[in-house]
Design a protein around this motif. Structure first.
Motif, short mmCIF file in Angstrom:
data_model
loop_
_atom_site.label_atom_id
_atom_site.label_comp_id
_atom_site.label_asym_id
_atom_site.label_seq_id
_atom_site.Cartn_x
_atom_site.Cartn_y
_atom_site.Cartn_z
N VAL A 48 0.87 -1.18 0.00
CA VAL A 48 0.00 0.00 0.00
C VAL A 48 0.91 1.23 0.00
N PRO A 49 0.66 2.19 -0.90
CA PRO A 49 1.53 3.38 -0.91
C PRO A 49 1.44 4.14 0.42
N ILE A 50 2.58 4.61 0.91
CA ILE A 50 2.57 5.39 2.15
C ILE A 50 3.18 6.76 1.90
N GLU A 51 2.68 7.73 2.62
CA GLU A 51 3.17 9.10 2.50
C GLU A 51 4.40 9.30 3.39
N ASP A 52 5.15 10.38 3.12
CA ASP A 52 6.27 10.65 4.02
C ASP A 52 5.72 11.17 5.36
N LEU A 53 6.59 11.21 6.37
CA LEU A 53 6.12 11.49 7.73
C LEU A 53 5.47 12.88 7.85
N ASP A 54 6.05 13.88 7.18
CA ASP A 54 5.48 15.23 7.27
C ASP A 54 4.06 15.27 6.70
N THR A 55 3.87 14.59 5.57
CA THR A 55 2.53 14.57 4.95
C THR A 55 1.53 13.84 5.85
N ARG A 56 1.98 12.74 6.47
CA ARG A 56 1.11 11.98 7.38
C ARG A 56 0.62 12.87 8.53
N VAL A 57 1.60 13.56 9.12
CA VAL A 57 1.29 14.39 10.28
C VAL A 57 0.34 15.53 9.89
N ALA A 58 0.60 16.13 8.72
CA ALA A 58 -0.27 17.22 8.25
C ALA A 58 -1.67 16.70 7.97
N VAL A 247 -4.34 -13.62 -3.32
CA VAL A 247 -4.91 -12.68 -4.29
C VAL A 247 -4.12 -12.68 -5.60
N LEU A 248 -2.80 -12.83 -5.50
CA LEU A 248 -1.97 -12.80 -6.70
C LEU A 248 -2.02 -14.11 -7.48
N GLY A 249 -2.65 -15.14 -6.88
CA GLY A 249 -2.66 -16.45 -7.54
C GLY A 249 -1.32 -17.16 -7.42
N GLU A 250 -0.51 -16.72 -6.46
CA GLU A 250 0.77 -17.38 -6.18
C GLU A 250 0.55 -18.41 -5.08
N PRO A 251 1.34 -19.51 -5.06
CA PRO A 251 1.15 -20.48 -3.98
C PRO A 251 1.49 -19.89 -2.61
N LEU A 252 0.75 -20.31 -1.57
CA LEU A 252 1.06 -19.89 -0.20
C LEU A 252 2.33 -20.64 0.22
N THR A 253 3.32 -19.89 0.68
CA THR A 253 4.63 -20.48 0.98
C THR A 253 4.72 -20.95 2.43
N VAL A 360 -5.46 -5.78 -0.91
CA VAL A 360 -4.44 -6.34 -1.80
C VAL A 360 -4.86 -6.18 -3.26
N SER A 361 -6.11 -6.50 -3.55
CA SER A 361 -6.57 -6.40 -4.95
C SER A 361 -6.35 -4.99 -5.49
N ALA A 362 -6.62 -4.00 -4.65
CA ALA A 362 -6.50 -2.61 -5.11
C ALA A 362 -5.05 -2.21 -5.40
N ASN A 363 -4.09 -2.96 -4.86
CA ASN A 363 -2.68 -2.55 -5.00
C ASN A 363 -1.79 -3.61 -5.62
N LYS A 364 -2.40 -4.65 -6.21
CA LYS A 364 -1.58 -5.81 -6.58
C LYS A 364 -0.54 -5.52 -7.66
N ASP A 365 -0.74 -4.46 -8.43
CA ASP A 365 0.23 -4.14 -9.47
C ASP A 365 1.57 -3.68 -8.89
#
Ligand SMILES: O=c1ccn([C@@H]2O[C@H](COP(=O)(O)OP(=O)(O)O[C@H]3O[C@H](CS(=O)(=O)O)[C@@H](O)[C@H](O)[C@H]3O)[C@@H](O)[C@H]2O)c(=O)[nH]1
Length: 384
Positions: A48-58, A247-253, A360-365
């Motif tokens: 999931v994309p995350i913002e830098d700390l300053d943006t988070r706090v703001a 979600v990716l269709g990869e085997p569970l390890t 996961v589906s929303a960010n799988k790329d």
């Protein structure tokens, strides 16, 4: 209360800071941004994309009207630690600011030394800073269930009544950790118990299990407040990884036969456990230990749970275990302390797993499938 969250930019530190702030505590964060550096080193990124700390706090200020001062710096820099403690004057400090991945600590000598130096010396600097600025500060320190390992007896909450040759004592519960990372937390626990016994510090050591989930009541209030979600074989934790693999269709390890059993908890319970510990401080001189987990599962049981909950086909693959750990073992953990303070656990239900599938589906790329496979072997450096 005034609460300083060390490691407040990380997977759990950031949601914890938001939760404490939302509950009316004057909360600040301190972080050296090392976690973002490990991503660059390993060539991976949060799902999931995350913002830098300053943006988070703001963003939090915009959403809640509350400010979270952010201090950027390192616990290895003792002058910085003393300065922040004097300036912010916390009543409680929550300490997440450690390298927390077992595989990372097992890459090679350099990573093992880095992990133990960073974690143990950082915490020692913090102990001195507390003792010399305000010994009344309550330190809530993140330990790990992995400090105990998998002993063939019941796991108590930190302490064990021992009878030996007709005499009795209350001793720290014996530790059998499984990586140089887990060992760093054992070393911390010993240093902190010493600080309580000798200097009269007040410490709560939270021996946390494996955390799953990515959303809390606060992080969902704005996309810019999202916390990280790791899927790679170094920093990703097992249930989060299984959900992403499904979600990716990869085997569970599943590593080995999958009989290894661990304690687990929902990220929403993590932040609540911290609040409960902060609001109910340990006594002066008390080294208080809670086992911060709500349920136990074997890795095979988790894989089966994910396979059942996912709508599509799921394949489970048993890889040769890259770690050295007991394949089958006894596991019975006492974890009543936090429930006694009022914790109402979110138990692993299909509802939660399903909400993770959507994230996961929303960010799988953003996933690099190569990063899903384990590359760090516990026996790597041994000559055979
Ligand atoms: O793809 C995978 C990943 C892991 N495992 C197995 O799942 C178990 C847990 O592994 P993990 O990577 O989810 O968790 P671990 O390395 O133990 O570390 C995580 O969980 C610890 C709590 S505990 O496990 O020590 O209780 C925290 O201290 C750490 O910060 C956090 O990264 C291990 O037996 C591992 O062999 C698999 O079978 N397949």
């Amino acid at each position: 209360m005034r609460v300083l969250v060390l490691g407040g930019d990380g997977y759990l530190g950031w949601p914890t800071a938001l939760h404490l702030s939302d509950r009316g505590h004057d909360t600040a964060v301190l972080d050296n941004l090392a976690r973002r550096g490990y991503d660059r080193e390993l060539g991976v990124q949060s799902l999931v994309p995350i913002e830098d700390l300053d943006t988070r706090v703001a963003a939090w200020e915009e959403v809640s009207g509350r400010t979270i001062p952010a201090y950027t710096g390192d616990l290895l820099d003792a002058d910085f630690v003393y300065r922040v403690l004097r300036e912010f004057a916390p009543d409680a400090i929550v300490h997440f600011a450690e390298q927390r991945a077992a595989p990372y600590s097992m890459i090679d000598r350099e990573h093992a030394v880095y992990t133990q130096h960073n974690n143990v010396v950082g915490t020692l600097n913090l102990m001195y800073a507390i003792a010399e600025t305000n010994p009344d500060i309550h330190l809530v320190k993140l330990g790990t269930m992995g400090e105990y390992g998998t002993p063939n007896i019941d796991i108590e909450e930190g302490w064990l009544e021992v009878e030996h040759n007709g005499r009795k004592d209350r001793m720290l519960y014996p530790k059998k950790p499984g990586s140089f990372y887990h060992l760093s937390k054992v070393h911390d626990s010993h240093n902190l118990e010493f600080g309580c016994r000798i200097w009269g510090m007040r410490v709560t050591d939270l021996n946390q299990g494996v955390v799953y989930g990515q959303q809390t009541d606060q992080t969902v209030r704005d996309a810019r407040l999202a916390t990280r979600f790791d899927y790679d074989a170094v920093f990703g934790t097992v249930l989060n990884r299984f959900v992403i693999q499904a979600v990716l269709g990869e085997p569970l390890t599943v590593y080995g036969a999958g009989g290894q059993t661990r304690g687990f908890l929902d990220i929403r319970d993590t932040v609540e456990c911290i609040r409960l510990a902060v609001e109910n401080p340990a006594d002066a001189g008390e080294f208080r230990v809670f086992n911060q987990m709500t349920e136990s599962y074997s890795v095979s049981q988790l894989a089966a749970l994910v396979a059942e909950s996912f709508a599509g086909p799921v394949q489970v693959e048993h890889l040769e275990n890259p770690r050295v750990e007991q394949a089958e073992h006894y596991y019975n953990v006492k974890h009543t302390g936090l429930v006694g303070l009022g914790l109402q656990p979110h138990l692993l239900s299909e509802t939660l797993i399903e909400s993770m599938f959507d994230i996961v589906s929303a960010n799988k790329d953003r996933v690099d499938p190569a990063a899903l496979l384990p590359t760090v072997r516990w026996q790597g450096p041994l000559k055979r």
